[in-house]
Design an enzyme around this catalytic site. Sequence first.
Site, PDB file in Angstrom:
ATOM      1  N   PHE A   1       0.837  -1.199   0.000  1.00 45.20           N
ATOM      2  CA  PHE A   1       0.000   0.000   0.000  1.00 45.20           C
ATOM      3  C   PHE A   1       0.872   1.249   0.000  1.00 45.20           C
ATOM      4  CE2 PHE A   1      -2.964  -3.135   1.518  1.00 45.20           C
ATOM      5  CZ  PHE A   1      -4.203  -2.708   1.069  1.00 45.20           C
ATOM      6  N   ASP A   2       0.701   2.053  -1.036  1.00 46.98           N
ATOM      7  CA  ASP A   2       1.256   3.398  -0.993  1.00 46.98           C
ATOM      8  C   ASP A   2       0.615   4.137   0.187  1.00 46.98           C
ATOM      9  OD1 ASP A   2       2.569   5.830  -2.055  1.00 46.98           O
ATOM     10  OD2 ASP A   2       0.505   6.443  -2.461  1.00 46.98           O
ATOM     11  N   VAL A   3       1.333   5.074   0.768  1.00 49.02           N
ATOM     12  CA  VAL A   3       0.846   5.722   1.989  1.00 49.02           C
ATOM     13  C   VAL A   3       0.284   7.116   1.710  1.00 49.02           C
ATOM     14  CG1 VAL A   3       1.492   6.533   4.297  1.00 49.02           C
ATOM     15  CG2 VAL A   3       2.400   4.350   3.421  1.00 49.02           C
TER      16      VAL A   3
ATOM     17  N   THR B   1      -2.897   7.765  -0.646  1.00 55.83           N
ATOM     18  CA  THR B   1      -3.662   6.531  -0.840  1.00 55.83           C
ATOM     19  C   THR B   1      -4.344   6.120   0.457  1.00 55.83           C
ATOM     20  OG1 THR B   1      -2.161   5.805  -2.598  1.00 55.83           O
ATOM     21  CG2 THR B   1      -3.534   4.110  -1.548  1.00 55.83           C
TER      22      THR B   1
END
Length: 226
Positions: free
Chosen positions: A7-9, A12
């Site tokens: 997961f991009d942070v 996102t």
Amino acid sequence: MVITVAFDVYGTLIDTQGIVTALGARMGDRAAEFSRAWREKQLEYTFRRGLMQNYQDFSVCVRDAFDYTNSSFGSPFGQEERTYLLAAYEKLPAFPDAKGGLAAVRQDGHRLFAFSNGRADTVAALLKNARLLSYFNDIVSVDDMKSFKPNPGVYAHFLRQAGAAGASAWLVSSNPFDVIGAVSAGMRAAWIKRSPDALFDSWGIEPSLVVPGLGELAEGIRRQTA
């Protein structure tokens, strides 16, 4: 099938526009404009530093981007406010659908990793403050590679750190450049298209999955991997 999901942070899971409230007292109705310009300049600086091989960690890009944006808006913020705003950027809020979306993907038995341009310690603190940290197996930062997304080396680094192969690894991001980078590196990728007006780059490289929010992610992955 157990899948590894990166997961991009920023942008996102974590809402970078969450800084608008802190900006509002000084900027008024231009706060959202300032926030967007600050974010765009952060990304520009990561791209430029990556290409130049002149690495400084993401917090430096955030700081330098603030200084540029502040100057471009006529320097409304002094040194004390600058310090406050940079600290506030490390405590940005999660999107409302982040917790439920992460829980659903984890409930399906997949391995979850935070994969970010930010330093691991900064990301850990940010996710802890947003009450998201407990959903992740680990955090993988590009800081280990001294480069930034979408350098293909950072996606290879993620796969090595996560012990995953490209075919069984997904990237989840609202940033098209990140999605394109991951697909180019052999991963699958889900684009979180939070706005119906959002555009994807016409490079001939498409997301493996497009969903309007994190709440639809788990079901989308199930359909793609059934």
